[in-house]
Design an enzyme around this catalytic site. Structure first.
Site, short mmCIF file in Angstrom:
data_model
loop_
_atom_site.label_atom_id
_atom_site.label_comp_id
_atom_site.label_asym_id
_atom_site.label_seq_id
_atom_site.Cartn_x
_atom_site.Cartn_y
_atom_site.Cartn_z
N LYS A 10 0.85 -1.19 0.00
CA LYS A 10 0.00 0.00 0.00
C LYS A 10 0.88 1.24 0.00
O LYS A 10 2.08 1.19 0.35
CB LYS A 10 -0.93 0.03 1.21
CG LYS A 10 -0.21 0.05 2.57
CD LYS A 10 0.25 1.41 3.05
CE LYS A 10 0.95 1.32 4.41
NZ LYS A 10 1.58 2.57 4.85
N ASP A 142 -2.17 -0.73 10.98
CA ASP A 142 -2.45 -0.77 9.54
C ASP A 142 -3.22 -2.03 9.13
O ASP A 142 -3.80 -2.08 8.04
CB ASP A 142 -1.16 -0.73 8.72
CG ASP A 142 -0.65 0.68 8.48
OD1 ASP A 142 -1.39 1.63 8.79
OD2 ASP A 142 0.49 0.82 7.99
#
Length: 292
Positions: A10, A142
């Site tokens: 990401k 996360d």
């Protein structure tokens, strides 16, 4: 049966610290964008009771990390909530690593999420994604976004997730071979530098930036230099609290052209944005083929 699973990278298109809580955790607002680039995990369930992790060269990795922690957490939650009567749930996990450690690309969190989602199915535990996301906060902030699997604006300490859709883009990501510990960068953040929390639509319509960039570039001059070089061609910033820097392009050809203009000793890759995690794409597009 499929045994090998994607564990995507990401980038944080923006990252703002909006406060620091009484427990020491930072409240954030961030735009979390998946890429069609990442690690892969081969996961073979068994009933030995052991969670074993190996490198792509089949070397045994006998150390604590997010992969082992995720599998052990899932197993303990399954037993606690009586999702299984099997006390000897085990697995062999083989990691093929492409995402650099400490890069800000979320490799460890992504690995943990893939393990949670896949073993949840292979062990037939059947927690919901929401439940998995809630559990995963214990391992890393996360991980819930990786578990939920969609491009999202993230708030709180990572537990508040607002899925959005974005136009497909291409990203040139440069890695300076620097491993940055997230906790070190967060601990360097001063409360006086926090950003005021904003409505999501305002965030998405405003110029993007990263509140940690000044801290990272002051500590690591090489990263500052890379930003200066890439900024000659396109707006450039860091991702997360890591060392990778990236620039956004509308098409692959332009990204490749700019990459070719950079000094030859600069390492990086080009990847396309995806609104749905490659892991989720496999699960929900081909679910009927996977576990039958």
């Amino acid at each position: 049966m499929i045994h090998t699973w994607p564990s995507p990278a990401k980038i944080n298109l923006f990252l703002y610290v909006t406060g620091i809580r009484s427990d020491g955790y930072h409240s954030i607002q961030s735009l979390f964008q998946f890429l069609n680039y990442g690690d892969t995990l081969k996961i073979i369930p068994n009933k030995t009771g052991n969670i074993e992790l190996f490198s792509e060269k089949k070397l045994f990795l006998n150390r604590e990390n997010t992969i082992i922690n995720a599998a052990q957490l899932l197993k303990s939650k399954a037993l606690y909530y009586k999702k299984t009567n099997c006390t000897n749930l085990g697995a062999k996990i083989f990691l093929n690593k492409k995402i650099p450690i400490g890069s800000g690309l979320g490799g460890g969190s992504s690995n943990a999420a893939t393990v949670l989602i896949v073993l949840n199915q292979l062990w037939k535990i059947k927690f919901t994604l929401t439940e998995l996301a809630e559990f995963s906060l214990k391992i890393g902030s996360d991980i819930p976004a990786f578990v939920m699997g969609k491009t999202s604006v993230i708030e709180g300490i990572g537990e508040i997730i607002h899925p959005i859709k974005r136009k497909e883009k291409w990203y040139l990501v440069i890695y300076p071979k620097i491993h940055i510990l997230t906790k070190n960068i967060f601990s360097s953040f001063l409360l006086k530098n926090k950003t005021q929390k904003k409505p999501i639509q305002l965030l998405l319509s405003s110029p993007f930036s990263n509140d940690f960039e000044n801290i990272v570039t002051k500590k690591f001059r090489k990263i500052k230099k890379l930003i200066s070089i890439l900024s000659l061609y396109a707006p450039t910033r860091i991702t997360g609290t890591g060392s990778c820097v990236f620039a956004e392009f509308n098409d692959k050809i332009t990204a490749e052209k700019i990459f070719s203009l950079l000094p030859k000793n600069i390492e990086g890759f080009i990847a396309k944005s995806v609104d749905i995690s490659p892991l989720h794409h496999i699960f929900y597009e081909k679910k009927t083929h996977i576990f039958n």
